[in-house]
Write an enzyme that holds these catalytic residues in place. Structure first.
Site, PDB file in Angstrom:
ATOM      1  N   LYS A  89       1.596  32.815  47.229  1.00 28.86           N
ATOM      2  CA  LYS A  89       0.166  32.920  47.530  1.00 28.86           C
ATOM      3  C   LYS A  89      -0.475  31.575  47.280  1.00 28.86           C
ATOM      4  O   LYS A  89      -0.232  30.935  46.243  1.00 28.86           O
ATOM      5  CB  LYS A  89      -0.480  33.974  46.608  1.00 28.86           C
ATOM      6  CG  LYS A  89      -1.958  34.194  46.872  1.00 28.86           C
ATOM      7  CD  LYS A  89      -2.177  35.172  47.998  1.00 28.86           C
ATOM      8  CE  LYS A  89      -3.579  35.159  48.560  1.00 28.86           C
ATOM      9  NZ  LYS A  89      -3.789  34.114  49.601  1.00 28.86           N
ATOM     10  N   GLN A 110      -0.422  26.017  41.641  1.00 30.66           N
ATOM     11  CA  GLN A 110      -0.726  27.389  42.050  1.00 30.66           C
ATOM     12  C   GLN A 110       0.140  28.412  41.301  1.00 30.66           C
ATOM     13  O   GLN A 110      -0.301  29.519  41.027  1.00 30.66           O
ATOM     14  CB  GLN A 110      -0.506  27.510  43.564  1.00 30.66           C
ATOM     15  CG  GLN A 110      -1.249  28.670  44.204  1.00 30.66           C
ATOM     16  CD  GLN A 110      -2.722  28.364  44.476  1.00 30.66           C
ATOM     17  OE1 GLN A 110      -3.051  27.291  44.920  1.00 30.66           O
ATOM     18  NE2 GLN A 110      -3.591  29.319  44.200  1.00 30.66           N
ATOM     19  N   LYS A 125       1.721  26.781  48.780  1.00 27.55           N
ATOM     20  CA  LYS A 125       0.609  26.019  49.374  1.00 27.55           C
ATOM     21  C   LYS A 125       1.069  25.464  50.700  1.00 27.55           C
ATOM     22  O   LYS A 125       2.262  25.242  50.913  1.00 27.55           O
ATOM     23  CB  LYS A 125       0.225  24.851  48.456  1.00 27.55           C
ATOM     24  CG  LYS A 125      -1.165  24.312  48.705  1.00 27.55           C
ATOM     25  CD  LYS A 125      -2.200  25.120  47.958  1.00 27.55           C
ATOM     26  CE  LYS A 125      -3.600  24.705  48.256  1.00 27.55           C
ATOM     27  NZ  LYS A 125      -4.570  25.347  47.345  1.00 27.55           N
ATOM     28  N   ASP A 165      -8.379  26.388  51.965  1.00 29.09           N
ATOM     29  CA  ASP A 165      -8.512  25.306  50.986  1.00 29.09           C
ATOM     30  C   ASP A 165      -9.371  24.257  51.701  1.00 29.09           C
ATOM     31  O   ASP A 165     -10.115  24.595  52.636  1.00 29.09           O
ATOM     32  CB  ASP A 165      -7.137  24.763  50.565  1.00 29.09           C
ATOM     33  CG  ASP A 165      -7.199  23.870  49.319  1.00 29.09           C
ATOM     34  OD1 ASP A 165      -7.295  24.389  48.206  1.00 29.09           O
ATOM     35  OD2 ASP A 165      -7.186  22.623  49.466  1.00 29.09           O
ATOM     36  N   THR A 209     -14.580  31.188  44.197  1.00 27.75           N
ATOM     37  CA  THR A 209     -14.079  30.031  43.436  1.00 27.75           C
ATOM     38  C   THR A 209     -15.226  29.363  42.688  1.00 27.75           C
ATOM     39  O   THR A 209     -15.133  29.102  41.474  1.00 27.75           O
ATOM     40  CB  THR A 209     -13.383  29.027  44.366  1.00 27.75           C
ATOM     41  OG1 THR A 209     -12.463  29.731  45.196  1.00 27.75           O
ATOM     42  CG2 THR A 209     -12.648  27.977  43.566  1.00 27.75           C
ATOM     43  N   ASN A 240     -17.007  24.713  50.254  1.00 30.64           N
ATOM     44  CA  ASN A 240     -17.020  26.099  49.792  1.00 30.64           C
ATOM     45  C   ASN A 240     -17.199  26.202  48.277  1.00 30.64           C
ATOM     46  O   ASN A 240     -18.054  26.933  47.783  1.00 30.64           O
ATOM     47  CB  ASN A 240     -15.716  26.777  50.238  1.00 30.64           C
ATOM     48  CG  ASN A 240     -15.583  28.159  49.652  1.00 30.64           C
ATOM     49  OD1 ASN A 240     -14.970  28.351  48.605  1.00 30.64           O
ATOM     50  ND2 ASN A 240     -16.198  29.137  50.286  1.00 30.64           N
TER      51      ASN A 240
HETATM   52  P1  NDP Z   1     -14.118  22.246  51.628  1.00 35.78           P
HETATM   53  O1  NDP Z   1     -13.356  21.697  52.757  1.00 35.78           O
HETATM   54  O2  NDP Z   1     -15.016  23.407  51.845  1.00 35.78           O
HETATM   55  O3  NDP Z   1     -14.995  21.097  50.952  1.00 35.78           O
HETATM   56  C1  NDP Z   1     -14.398  19.964  50.443  1.00 35.78           C
HETATM   57  C2  NDP Z   1     -15.491  19.046  49.931  1.00 35.78           C
HETATM   58  O4  NDP Z   1     -14.901  17.997  49.175  1.00 35.78           O
HETATM   59  C3  NDP Z   1     -16.273  18.398  51.028  1.00 35.78           C
HETATM   60  O5  NDP Z   1     -17.581  18.144  50.580  1.00 35.78           O
HETATM   61  C4  NDP Z   1     -15.501  17.095  51.254  1.00 35.78           C
HETATM   62  O6  NDP Z   1     -16.251  16.042  51.854  1.00 35.78           O
HETATM   63  C5  NDP Z   1     -15.146  16.753  49.833  1.00 35.78           C
HETATM   64  N1  NDP Z   1     -13.914  15.935  49.849  1.00 35.78           N
HETATM   65  C6  NDP Z   1     -12.693  16.331  50.276  1.00 35.78           C
HETATM   66  N2  NDP Z   1     -11.811  15.340  50.174  1.00 35.78           N
HETATM   67  C7  NDP Z   1     -12.515  14.299  49.685  1.00 35.78           C
HETATM   68  C8  NDP Z   1     -12.171  12.983  49.355  1.00 35.78           C
HETATM   69  N3  NDP Z   1     -10.904  12.525  49.510  1.00 35.78           N
HETATM   70  N4  NDP Z   1     -13.149  12.184  48.844  1.00 35.78           N
HETATM   71  C9  NDP Z   1     -14.412  12.644  48.677  1.00 35.78           C
HETATM   72  N5  NDP Z   1     -14.795  13.889  48.977  1.00 35.78           N
HETATM   73  C10 NDP Z   1     -13.863  14.692  49.464  1.00 35.78           C
HETATM   74  O7  NDP Z   1     -13.043  22.577  50.493  1.00 35.78           O
HETATM   75  P2  NDP Z   1     -13.178  23.530  49.216  1.00 35.78           P
HETATM   76  O8  NDP Z   1     -14.562  23.504  48.708  1.00 35.78           O
HETATM   77  O9  NDP Z   1     -12.546  24.806  49.560  1.00 35.78           O
HETATM   78  O10 NDP Z   1     -12.198  22.793  48.184  1.00 35.78           O
HETATM   79  C11 NDP Z   1     -12.651  21.848  47.220  1.00 35.78           C
HETATM   80  C12 NDP Z   1     -11.640  21.753  46.089  1.00 35.78           C
HETATM   81  O11 NDP Z   1     -11.491  23.024  45.468  1.00 35.78           O
HETATM   82  C13 NDP Z   1     -10.226  21.340  46.503  1.00 35.78           C
HETATM   83  O12 NDP Z   1      -9.642  20.598  45.441  1.00 35.78           O
HETATM   84  C14 NDP Z   1      -9.499  22.679  46.617  1.00 35.78           C
HETATM   85  O13 NDP Z   1      -8.112  22.527  46.471  1.00 35.78           O
HETATM   86  C15 NDP Z   1     -10.124  23.410  45.452  1.00 35.78           C
HETATM   87  N6  NDP Z   1     -10.039  24.867  45.474  1.00 35.78           N
HETATM   88  C16 NDP Z   1     -10.496  25.583  46.539  1.00 35.78           C
HETATM   89  C17 NDP Z   1     -10.443  26.969  46.513  1.00 35.78           C
HETATM   90  C18 NDP Z   1     -11.012  27.800  47.613  1.00 35.78           C
HETATM   91  O14 NDP Z   1     -11.010  29.016  47.462  1.00 35.78           O
HETATM   92  N7  NDP Z   1     -11.526  27.235  48.687  1.00 35.78           N
HETATM   93  C19 NDP Z   1      -9.831  27.677  45.384  1.00 35.78           C
HETATM   94  C20 NDP Z   1      -9.454  26.829  44.280  1.00 35.78           C
HETATM   95  C21 NDP Z   1      -9.543  25.482  44.358  1.00 35.78           C
HETATM   96  P3  NDP Z   1     -15.856  15.521  53.339  1.00 35.78           P
HETATM   97  O15 NDP Z   1     -16.309  16.607  54.260  1.00 35.78           O
HETATM   98  O16 NDP Z   1     -16.604  14.255  53.490  1.00 35.78           O
HETATM   99  O17 NDP Z   1     -14.371  15.341  53.356  1.00 35.78           O
HETATM  100  O1  2IT Z   2      -6.367  26.404  45.282  1.00 36.11           O
HETATM  101  C1  2IT Z   2      -6.549  27.626  45.456  1.00 36.11           C
HETATM  102  O2  2IT Z   2      -6.402  28.441  44.547  1.00 36.11           O
HETATM  103  C2  2IT Z   2      -6.982  28.084  46.776  1.00 36.11           C
HETATM  104  N1  2IT Z   2      -7.180  27.245  47.665  1.00 36.11           N
HETATM  105  C3  2IT Z   2      -7.149  29.545  47.059  1.00 36.11           C
HETATM  106  C4  2IT Z   2      -5.841  30.183  47.377  1.00 36.11           C
HETATM  107  C5  2IT Z   2      -5.905  31.618  47.836  1.00 36.11           C
HETATM  108  O3  2IT Z   2      -4.825  32.114  48.169  1.00 36.11           O
HETATM  109  O4  2IT Z   2      -6.971  32.237  47.848  1.00 36.11           O
END
Ligand code: NDP
Ligand code: 2IT
Length: 444
Positions: A89, A110, A125, A165, A209, A240
């Site tokens: 997952k 993960q 992943k 993600d 999250t 997100n």
């Molecule tokens: P999104 O794609 O929704 O948003 C990512 C955000 O981070 C954007 O604002 C993006 O800006 C910025 N970003 C990404 N890469 C970079 C970079 N190299 N430098 C600067 N800014 C950056 O992703 P999520 O919000 O889903 O994910 C954010 C983090 O949370 C990640 O580390 C992900 O692995 C983690 N995560 C997500 C989960 C989920 O359920 N979605 C669960 C657990 C962890 P830009 O558009 O300019 O790239």
């Molecule tokens: O980093 C993470 O935990 C996620 N991007 C969510 C994974 C999931 O299966 O909901």
């Protein structure tokens, strides 16, 4: 500990040029010594060697045709790291920086995160170096269809369950699910999570999250009789996780004052307007500069970063290694007392060391951002029973799970004589659950 050093040396040798994977493995291994000393069984049957070796790694070509009629070629990945506790997952990341190293670091994290949720899910992943920025909906759809045309044969509701993600949200999950359904001729709802609410998605998955990261910060603060109410919160990212961290922080009476993306960051001293943020990012797919242009009092900056803003609580919610030692020093100098990681591995090892030396409350992502995958598991539960829970029920379950994770980290840290060390607590609590299952299953 010699045994751990040997395993780490082997990881470096066998996985050259994978710095983030090395970093993720090192961060876990270096906290495990007390557990391994107490339970010599964890040295047997090459348990550690098997833990750092993915069960399966899939790499594939993803050809697709852009709006100009030109053929584009990306690379797709799925690393099925560990299935001791349940089906693999973990999310899919679409970002230009994606390579095997990045997917392996995320897959390794993960395993322990998912173990901490106690929801019977293994770790995996995937993703691609496809960059969704500036692509039309049709291009994203064609890419997702091509990606799934290979991925479908490796996943399934009892095998491997991807989700979102970075760069993968509701739109992409929709296109991926559509293609899976078409290829398999099965409406197998539990094969993906983060689905639309009308066709098998769970309420609260979108928010989970970010909400969970704030709830974890609140639980940590309660151990010191501190309150989130009235706290100034600095948040990075604007996707997100960041958006719903803003929302939950506000619901709990705190004032989130920053957001960011890869082009810069916004300081909004009166507090981020979450409705405007959602309009700009989710509806218009715009940038944080568009937010600043439309919000009175908000300032867009391209120099420096959000960590220079004075705060009580910092929530890194963008990407890996986005908060370094200098940033940590600035945060501490400005009086920051709590760091809860919404992103995966956002703080560098040097930053973490500073947080731990200064005894502020610091929670690693594998505990603090586990609410997302935990709610994915709740989505799988609803799919399996063909049920649909209310928002309140799903949020209640998420809140309980976050509390349980917090308490497990705290109790484990206490058990091993390092009270308040959430890094050690999270790693050992997750590790022992996975390790015990692996030993039960024999050498596989
Ligand atoms: P999104 O794609 O929704 O948003 C990512 C955000 O981070 C954007 O604002 C993006 O800006 C910025 N970003 C990404 N890469 C970079 C970079 N190299 N430098 C600067 N800014 C950056 O992703 P999520 O919000 O889903 O994910 C954010 C983090 O949370 C990640 O580390 C992900 O692995 C983690 N995560 C997500 C989960 C989920 O359920 N979605 C669960 C657990 C962890 P830009 O558009 O300019 O790239
Ligand atoms: O980093 C993470 O935990 C996620 N991007 C969510 C994974 C999931 O299966 O909901």
């Amino acid at each position: 500990m010699q045994r751990i050093d040997e395993v780490m040396d082997e990881v470096l040798k066998r996985n050259p040029a994978e710095p983030e994977f090395h970093q993720a493995v090192r961060e876990v291994l270096e906290t495990l010594a007390p557990s391994i000393e107490k339970h010599p069984k964890y040295q047997d049957y090459a348990l550690l060697e098997r833990l750092v070796e993915p069960e399966r790694q899939i790499i594939f070509r993803v050809p697709w045709i852009d709006d100009e009629g030109k053929v584009q070629v990306n690379r797709g990945y799925r690393v099925e790291f560990n299935s001791a506790l349940g089906p693999y997952k973990g999310g899919l990341r679409f970002h230009k920086s994606v390579n095997r190293n990045i997917i392996k670091f995320l897959g390794f994290e993960q395993i322990f995160k998912n173990a901490l949720t106690n929801q019977g899910i293994g770790g995996g992943k995937g993703g691609s170096d496809f960059d969704p920025h500036g692509k039309s909906d049709n291009e994203v759809m064609r890419f997702c269809q091509s990606f799934m045309t290979e991925l479908y044969r490796h996943i399934g509701d009892m095998t491997d369950v991807p989700a979102g993600d970075i760069g993968v949200g509701g739109r992409e999950i929709g296109y991926l699910f559509g293609q899976y359904k078409r290829l398999t001729n099965r409406f197998e709802a539990g094969v993906l999570t983060g689905k639309g609410l009308g066709w098998g998605g769970s309420l609260v998955r979108t928010e989970a999250t970010g909400y969970g990261t704030v709830l974890f910060a609140q639980s940590m603060m309660h151990t010191r009789s501190e309150r989130l109410e009235g706290a100034r919160v600095v948040i990075s990212g604007s996707g997100n996780v960041a958006t719903y961290a803003v929302e939950k922080a506000q619901q709990l009476g705190a004032v989130p004052v920053t957001i960011s993306d890869s082009s810069g960051w916004v300081y909004d001293p009166e507090g981020i307007d979450v409705e405007l943020l959602r309009q700009v990012k989710e509806v218009e797919r715009g940038r944080v500069s568009d937010y600043a242009n439309r919000k009175k009092g908000a300032v867009f900056n391209t120099k420096g970063n959000v960590w220079q803003v004075e705060c009580d609580v910092a929530l890194p919610c963008a990407t890996q290694n986005e908060l370094n030692e200098d940033d940590a020093r600035t945060l501490l100098k400005n009086g920051c007392k709590v760091v809860s990681e919404g992103a995966n591995m956002p703080c560098t090892p040097g930053a973490i060391e500073l947080f731990q030396e200064s005894h502020i409350l610091y929670a690693p992502g594998k505990a603090a951002n586990a609410g997302g995958v935990a709610t994915s598991a709740l989505e799988m539960r609803q799919n399996a029973s063909r049920a649909k829970w209310s928002f309140d029920r799903a949020e209640h379950e998420l809140t309980m799970i976050m509390e349980e994770i917090h308490d497990a980290c705290l109790a484990t840290a206490e058990e091993y004589g390092q009270p308040g060390n959430y890094v050690l607590g999270a790693n050992i609590a997750g590790f022992e659950r996975v390790a015990d299952a692996m030993l039960d299953h024999g050498v596989i």
